[in-house]
Motif scaffolding. Sequence first.
Motif, PDB file in Angstrom:
ATOM      1  N   ARG A  20       0.838  -1.200   0.000  1.00 48.97           N
ATOM      2  CA  ARG A  20       0.000   0.000   0.000  1.00 48.97           C
ATOM      3  C   ARG A  20       0.875   1.253   0.000  1.00 48.97           C
ATOM      4  N   ILE A  24       1.182   4.290  -2.715  1.00 57.30           N
ATOM      5  CA  ILE A  24       0.986   5.711  -2.390  1.00 57.30           C
ATOM      6  C   ILE A  24       2.193   6.525  -2.853  1.00 57.30           C
ATOM      7  N   GLU A  49      -2.805   8.193   5.337  1.00 56.83           N
ATOM      8  CA  GLU A  49      -3.171   6.775   5.306  1.00 56.83           C
ATOM      9  C   GLU A  49      -2.992   6.129   6.673  1.00 56.83           C
ATOM     10  N   SER A  53      -7.896   5.140   6.383  1.00 54.15           N
ATOM     11  CA  SER A  53      -7.724   4.494   5.086  1.00 54.15           C
ATOM     12  C   SER A  53      -8.417   5.286   3.992  1.00 54.15           C
ATOM     13  N   THR A  54      -7.759   5.375   2.848  1.00 53.16           N
ATOM     14  CA  THR A  54      -8.358   6.058   1.705  1.00 53.16           C
ATOM     15  C   THR A  54      -8.987   5.056   0.731  1.00 53.16           C
ATOM     16  N   PRO A  63      -5.780   8.098  -2.468  1.00 57.48           N
ATOM     17  CA  PRO A  63      -4.761   8.687  -1.592  1.00 57.48           C
ATOM     18  C   PRO A  63      -4.640  10.195  -1.804  1.00 57.48           C
ATOM     19  N   TRP A  89      -4.532  -3.436   0.217  1.00 56.26           N
ATOM     20  CA  TRP A  89      -4.793  -2.180   0.906  1.00 56.26           C
ATOM     21  C   TRP A  89      -5.507  -2.519   2.206  1.00 56.26           C
TER      22      TRP A  89
END
Length: 143
Positions: A20, A24, A49, A53-54, A63, A89
Motif C-alpha cells: 500500500r 501511495i 493513510e 484508510s483512503t 490517496p 490495501w
Amino acid sequence: MDEGILEKRAIRLDERAASRDDAIRRCGGVLVEIGAVDPAYVGTMLAREQSISTYVGEGVAIPHGTLEGKSAVRRDALAVVRFPETVDWDGNPVTVCVAIAAQGDGHVDILAELAEILMDEDRAEALRGATDPDEVLQILKGT
C-alpha cells in the motif's frame, strides 16, 4: 470532471507496487512529476493513510495528503494509477488509485464525482480495466 485537473500524462495504467505504501509513493511521485506538488506532499499522503484508510471500495483508493500537506500543493490535480496485479490495501485488493492534490476544497467535488462513478458498476469496472489513458478520461468525464 474538470478537464484541467486530470492531464493525460498523469494517467499510468500498468504500474506495480509491493505494498500500500509503495503504491501511495508511486501515486505521489506522479503528482510530483507533473509539477502539481512538492515532494514533501508524498509524506503527507502516507501520514493521511496512517490516520484513516483512503480505500473507498470497488477496488479503488483515493490517496491524498493531510491538511498540513496543502502547503506543498502547487495546483489542483489528479493522478490515476492502475495496478493490474492489485495492491493489498489493508486486506482489500486495490486496482486503481486516484491520487488527489487540492489547495482548497476542490477535492470535495472530486470525491463526490468519484463516488458517482464507483456506484455505477459498469463505470467502476471500466475504470479498473482501462488500458488506455483516453479511455480513463472518457470514463471520468462520463462520456
